[in-house]
Motif scaffolding. Sequence first.
Motif, PDB file in Angstrom:
ATOM      1  N   ARG A 169       0.734  -1.278   0.098  1.00  0.00           N
ATOM      2  CA  ARG A 169      -0.002   0.060  -0.126  1.00  0.00           C
ATOM      3  C   ARG A 169       0.733   1.340   0.037  1.00  0.00           C
ATOM      4  N   ALA A 170       1.833   1.238   0.745  1.00  0.00           N
ATOM      5  CA  ALA A 170       2.825   2.540   0.882  1.00  0.00           C
ATOM      6  C   ALA A 170       3.577   2.831  -0.517  1.00  0.00           C
ATOM      7  N   GLU A 171       3.844   1.707  -1.203  1.00  0.00           N
ATOM      8  CA  GLU A 171       4.269   2.250  -2.406  1.00  0.00           C
ATOM      9  C   GLU A 171       3.239   2.686  -3.598  1.00  0.00           C
ATOM     10  N   ARG A 172       2.190   1.996  -3.515  1.00  0.00           N
ATOM     11  CA  ARG A 172       0.992   2.495  -4.274  1.00  0.00           C
ATOM     12  C   ARG A 172       0.766   3.978  -4.017  1.00  0.00           C
ATOM     13  N   ALA A 173       0.783   4.236  -2.744  1.00  0.00           N
ATOM     14  CA  ALA A 173       0.573   5.669  -2.281  1.00  0.00           C
ATOM     15  C   ALA A 173       1.413   6.562  -2.611  1.00  0.00           C
ATOM     16  N   ARG A 174       2.748   6.104  -2.626  1.00  0.00           N
ATOM     17  CA  ARG A 174       3.860   7.125  -2.902  1.00  0.00           C
ATOM     18  C   ARG A 174       3.880   7.351  -4.587  1.00  0.00           C
ATOM     19  N   ILE A 175       3.635   6.142  -5.215  1.00  0.00           N
ATOM     20  CA  ILE A 175       3.593   6.507  -6.914  1.00  0.00           C
ATOM     21  C   ILE A 175       2.123   7.489  -7.212  1.00  0.00           C
ATOM     22  N   LEU A 176       1.209   7.199  -6.496  1.00  0.00           N
ATOM     23  CA  LEU A 176       0.143   8.259  -6.650  1.00  0.00           C
ATOM     24  C   LEU A 176       0.423   9.553  -6.175  1.00  0.00           C
ATOM     25  N   HIS A 177       1.065   9.923  -5.269  1.00  0.00           N
ATOM     26  CA  HIS A 177       1.454  11.157  -4.654  1.00  0.00           C
ATOM     27  C   HIS A 177       2.475  11.718  -5.923  1.00  0.00           C
ATOM     28  N   ALA A 178       3.229  10.942  -6.415  1.00  0.00           N
ATOM     29  CA  ALA A 178       4.432  11.220  -7.412  1.00  0.00           C
ATOM     30  C   ALA A 178       3.457  11.663  -8.861  1.00  0.00           C
ATOM     31  N   ILE A 179       2.373  10.947  -9.036  1.00  0.00           N
ATOM     32  CA  ILE A 179       1.553  11.483 -10.357  1.00  0.00           C
ATOM     33  C   ILE A 179       0.927  12.687  -9.873  1.00  0.00           C
ATOM     34  N   ALA A 180       0.356  13.044  -8.634  1.00  0.00           N
ATOM     35  CA  ALA A 180      -0.209  14.469  -8.234  1.00  0.00           C
ATOM     36  C   ALA A 180       1.021  15.502  -8.325  1.00  0.00           C
TER      37      ALA A 180
END
Length: 489
Positions: free
Chosen positions: A70-81
């Motif tokens: 989950r933490a890695e998926r969240a990190r990538i979503l923040h990078a997209i933002a």
Amino acid sequence: MSEKTTVAGVAVDTRHWIGGERVASAGTFTDHSPLDGVALGEISRGGAAEAEAAVAAAKAAFPAWAATPRAERARILHAIADGVEKRLEDLANVETLDNGALLRSHRRGVMPRVAHNFRFFADWLLTLDHEDFDTRGHTNHVSWDPAGPCVLITPWNAPLMLATWKVAPALAAGDTVILKPAEWSPLTASLLADIADAAGLPAGVLNVVQGYGTEAGSTLVAHPDVRRISFTGSVPTAKRIAAAAAAHLTPLSLELGGKSPLLVFADADLDLAVDLAVEQYDNAGQVCLAATRILVESSIAEEFTERFKVKAAALTQGDPREEATDLGPTIHPRQLEKVDGFVQRALAAGARAVIGGGPNSELGGLYYRPTLLTDVAQDSEIVQEEVFGPVLTLQTFDTEDEAVALANDTRFGLAATLATGDPERAERVTARLVAGTVWVNCFFVRDLQAPFGGSRLSGVGREGGTWSFDFYCDLKNTVTAPKGWNNHG
């Protein structure tokens, strides 16, 4: 065909994004700007082959993405933002030329909301939990398991914002995505693919297939490997999607049309009520949530109408790139023709245009004058059917019961807006309104924590906050015996 086009000084790839690569089609379709009809580019026109390839890419990428912490998926979503925020000006300028909405709105509200969509669901993912509970000493543990490849079909009126409203929670949930943007406004979906790739999203996790619903879309929604379909658009299209999905019992989330009311009681702040009514012309009326049926208590109807005319007259219609513009064009000649058809049939049936009533001949092109129609029958087409343009109707009522009856008397139930100075009345009326969202003395206040969707023909299901994860995941309950694995009973 050329692989890229330049729009507002921004290079946009006109090919699909499938499996982490740009893929061209043999055929194309022309994307025109609603501002002046100029061709913005020749866009790859996907069909069954591209749809099949995209589903295959999403299916292949699913196991690794679903297993990503989950933490890695969240990190990538923040990078997209982060990527959205870095390219905010590019996205705003391209989208304004592509769909005609106000540039100032794209800069200040819409594109920041795109970034927020990714950040919100990234953060919500990290808090997603259900407290364990006991059943006769056994522990129940609820989990949200990624469901699989998702087909997301998005509309043209707020292309990127509404796309990411679906893409962000699907990716956060651990699903892979095939995004099919509307053919009238495909450009920012292509830019999103670039941004997601630069943010480190693995190949195949997000795929973008351009084209028509009857070609690419029909293959996608009928595919046996697709595990979720989310669609925003019209009721007739939703029925066709549901019929195709039924063959594989593919779960659906449908956000469809609206014919929402604005109820104005005599005890309301009249200036506020008029402001709320005129606000319904936002985005040239091309908003599914718009309260297009204004219902006003008879005792204040005359004063309300006069104030409305003054307020509406102050609106500036014109080039949506200009800071002073309040109303831009409708998106497409077919949409303008549709809107005018509704109005002309209503006028022929006896309706009266208080303001507007036709295209803006001074501006030409796709500009339609903000219109308010009175003397309309409750069972008339203009009251019952979604116009999706800058066209409002005004009716009167004498009692609270009559107001509620008129408000609920359509096939739709997406939203409702209420203007009153009486908190007890607000509570009574909102409890009786058939709507997925009700606003009291406000409009268009949206929080991603809240459930969003419609009742009746306005939709199926709810998304937002945990409701999004409930849809994009398979919920699992694990029950564990109290004293280890060898305990029976």
